[in-house]
Design an enzyme around this catalytic site. Structure first.
Site, mmCIF file in Angstrom:
data_model
loop_
_atom_site.group_PDB
_atom_site.id
_atom_site.type_symbol
_atom_site.label_atom_id
_atom_site.label_comp_id
_atom_site.label_asym_id
_atom_site.label_seq_id
_atom_site.Cartn_x
_atom_site.Cartn_y
_atom_site.Cartn_z
ATOM 1 N N SER A 142 0.826 -1.215 0.000
ATOM 2 C CA SER A 142 0.000 0.000 0.000
ATOM 3 C C SER A 142 0.858 1.262 0.000
ATOM 4 O O SER A 142 0.478 2.281 -0.591
ATOM 5 C CB SER A 142 -0.989 0.006 1.168
ATOM 6 O OG SER A 142 -0.347 0.280 2.383
ATOM 7 N N ASN A 143 2.021 1.219 0.630
ATOM 8 C CA ASN A 143 2.904 2.399 0.580
ATOM 9 C C ASN A 143 3.453 2.614 -0.823
ATOM 10 O O ASN A 143 3.532 3.754 -1.294
ATOM 11 C CB ASN A 143 4.041 2.261 1.598
ATOM 12 C CG ASN A 143 3.609 2.718 2.976
ATOM 13 O OD1 ASN A 143 3.456 3.920 3.221
ATOM 14 N ND2 ASN A 143 3.378 1.763 3.871
ATOM 15 N N MET A 198 10.446 -6.631 4.205
ATOM 16 C CA MET A 198 10.571 -7.303 5.501
ATOM 17 C C MET A 198 11.852 -8.129 5.585
ATOM 18 O O MET A 198 11.822 -9.302 5.936
ATOM 19 C CB MET A 198 9.341 -8.190 5.746
ATOM 20 C CG MET A 198 8.026 -7.445 5.671
ATOM 21 S SD MET A 198 7.966 -6.022 6.771
ATOM 22 C CE MET A 198 7.673 -6.874 8.315
ATOM 23 N N ASN A 208 13.389 4.215 4.661
ATOM 24 C CA ASN A 208 12.471 3.194 5.168
ATOM 25 C C ASN A 208 11.302 3.889 5.856
ATOM 26 O O ASN A 208 11.469 4.975 6.417
ATOM 27 C CB ASN A 208 13.190 2.302 6.189
ATOM 28 C CG ASN A 208 12.274 1.220 6.751
ATOM 29 O OD1 ASN A 208 11.577 0.544 6.002
ATOM 30 N ND2 ASN A 208 12.260 1.063 8.064
ATOM 31 N N HIS A 215 8.496 3.321 8.888
ATOM 32 C CA HIS A 215 8.248 2.469 10.052
ATOM 33 C C HIS A 215 7.011 2.990 10.795
ATOM 34 O O HIS A 215 6.889 4.197 11.018
ATOM 35 C CB HIS A 215 9.471 2.488 10.979
ATOM 36 C CG HIS A 215 9.305 1.582 12.147
ATOM 37 N ND1 HIS A 215 9.397 0.203 12.029
ATOM 38 C CD2 HIS A 215 9.002 1.830 13.442
ATOM 39 C CE1 HIS A 215 9.177 -0.344 13.208
ATOM 40 N NE2 HIS A 215 8.931 0.618 14.079
ATOM 41 N N ASP A 239 20.452 2.880 8.136
ATOM 42 C CA ASP A 239 21.853 2.609 8.450
ATOM 43 C C ASP A 239 21.984 1.136 8.834
ATOM 44 O O ASP A 239 21.050 0.352 8.624
ATOM 45 C CB ASP A 239 22.387 3.573 9.524
ATOM 46 C CG ASP A 239 21.733 3.358 10.878
ATOM 47 O OD1 ASP A 239 21.001 2.346 11.054
ATOM 48 O OD2 ASP A 239 21.938 4.186 11.781
ATOM 49 N N GLU A 240 23.108 0.776 9.427
ATOM 50 C CA GLU A 240 23.355 -0.663 9.637
ATOM 51 C C GLU A 240 22.589 -1.241 10.816
ATOM 52 O O GLU A 240 22.645 -2.452 11.042
ATOM 53 C CB GLU A 240 24.863 -0.953 9.726
ATOM 54 C CG GLU A 240 25.611 -0.257 10.823
ATOM 55 C CD GLU A 240 25.930 1.214 10.499
ATOM 56 O OE1 GLU A 240 26.666 1.821 11.283
ATOM 57 O OE2 GLU A 240 25.418 1.769 9.497
ATOM 58 N N GLU A 270 1.215 7.142 7.050
ATOM 59 C CA GLU A 270 2.383 6.625 6.324
ATOM 60 C C GLU A 270 2.327 7.035 4.859
ATOM 61 O O GLU A 270 3.324 7.432 4.263
ATOM 62 C CB GLU A 270 2.436 5.093 6.404
ATOM 63 C CG GLU A 270 2.747 4.547 7.769
ATOM 64 C CD GLU A 270 2.889 3.020 7.745
ATOM 65 O OE1 GLU A 270 3.499 2.483 6.805
ATOM 66 O OE2 GLU A 270 2.373 2.371 8.664
HETATM 67 C C1 GRF Z 1 3.848 -0.592 6.826
HETATM 68 O O1 GRF Z 1 3.164 -0.481 8.034
HETATM 69 C C2 GRF Z 1 5.258 -0.072 6.964
HETATM 70 O O2 GRF Z 1 5.377 0.990 7.867
HETATM 71 C C3 GRF Z 1 6.008 -1.266 7.468
HETATM 72 O O3 GRF Z 1 5.435 -2.358 6.792
HETATM 73 C C4 GRF Z 1 4.080 -2.038 6.426
HETATM 74 C C5 GRF Z 1 3.986 -2.249 4.949
HETATM 75 O O4 GRF Z 1 2.688 -2.064 4.458
HETATM 76 N N1 GRF Z 1 7.427 -1.125 7.261
HETATM 77 P P1 GRF Z 1 2.440 -1.957 2.895
HETATM 78 O O5 GRF Z 1 3.039 -3.233 2.277
HETATM 79 O O6 GRF Z 1 3.118 -0.741 2.386
HETATM 80 O O7 GRF Z 1 0.963 -1.912 2.735
#
Ligand code: GRF
Length: 203
Positions: free
Chosen positions: A13-14, A90, A107, A109, A141-142, A174
Site C-alpha cells: 500500500s505504501n 521485511m 524506510n 516504520h 543505516d546498519e 504513512e
Molecule cells: C507498513 O506499516 C510499513 O510501515 C512497514 O510495513 C508495512 C507495509 O505495508 N514497514 P504496505 O506493504 O506498504 O501496505
C-alpha cells in the site's frame, strides 16, 4: 527526472501511495524505475505489474543475505536508481548494500522512533498505553530502524481505538509521510548534522 527503486515484500500500500502521488503530481519529476519484491506472491508485485511498471523478483528464501542483496543492488544500478524506498520490505539489508547506497535508502516504520522498533510497532504502542502514535521515515543505516529521521507524523490514540483501528490510522499517515519524505530528499535541499536532518542553510 529522479528515479525511484521500490522494495516490497507484501501488501504494497505504501508503494501504491507513492505511485498515486506521482500520477497526481504530488511528486514531480519522479519516476518509479523498478519495483523489486523478495516474495513471489507479494500483492504489491502483482499491483505493480498491473500498473505496467518494471518489476523484478529476487526470492530471498534460502539465500544468504549478501548474495541476495548483491543481486538486488545490481538490478537497482541497472535501472539507474537515485533513491531506494523500502515500502514494507521485511528483510534486513547487508552492510554492503547499505554502504553501496549510503544515505540513498529510505524506510518507513509505523511508530514514532526510537519508540517501538521492529515488528508489530502499532500493536506495541497500543499495548504500552501510549497516547500518541505515528510513523517515521528515516534513512537506513546498519542498525534496525535506527537511521537519521527525515520526518514523522503523529496522531492521538483515542480511548475508543483498538490495535486494529490504530494501525489503520497510522497507515493513512504513512501514505502521506512517504511521499513528503521522498520529495524532501530528492530536492537535495538538506544537510545531515549528526543525527539531525535539517533544511540547507542559505549560502
Ligand atoms: C507498513 O506499516 C510499513 O510501515 C512497514 O510495513 C508495512 C507495509 O505495508 N514497514 P504496505 O506493504 O506498504 O501496505
Amino acid at each position: 527526472m529522479k528515479r525511484l527503486g521500490i522494495l516490497i515484500s507484501g501488501r504494497g500500500s505504501n508503494f501504491l501511495a507513492i505511485a498515486r502521488s506521482i500520477a497526481e503530481g504530488r511528486l514531480q519529476d519522479t519516476d518509479i524505475a523498478i519495483v523489486i519484491s523478495n516474495v513471489a506472491d507479494a500483492h504489491g508485485l502483482a499491483a505493480a505489474k498491473e500498473l505496467g511498471l518494471p518489476t523484478a523478483l529476487f526470492s530471498s528464501r534460502g539465500r544468504n543475505r549478501r548474495d541476495h542483496d548483491a543481486d538486488v543492488a545490481a538490478c537497482l544500478r541497472e535501472h539507474n536508481v537515485d533513491l531506494v524506498c523500502l515500502a514494507g520490505y521485511m528483510r534486513l539489508l547487508s552492510p554492503e548494500f547499505i554502504s553501496a547506497f549510503h544515505n540513498r535508502i529510505l524506510n518507513i516504520h509505523p511508530s514514532l522512533l526510537p519508540a517501538f522498533p521492529g515488528l508489530e510497532a502499532q500493536h506495541q504502542a497500543f499495548d504500552y498505553g501510549c497516547k500518541v502514535a505515528g510513523c517515521t521515515v528515516h534513512f537506513v543505516d546498519e542498525h534496525l530502524d535506527s537511521g537519521v529521521i527525515v520526518l514523522q507524523r503523529a496522531i492521538p490514540i483515542l480511548d475508543e481505538d483498538d490495535a486494529h483501528s490504530l494501525a489503520f490510522k497510522i497507515l493513512i499517515e504513512e501514505h502521506i509521510a512517504f511521499t513528503e519524505a521522498i520529495a524532501r530528499v530528492l530536492s537535495g535541499e538538506y544537510e545531515i548534522e549528526g543525527r539531525r536532518y535539517v533544511r540547507k542553510k542559505p549560502a
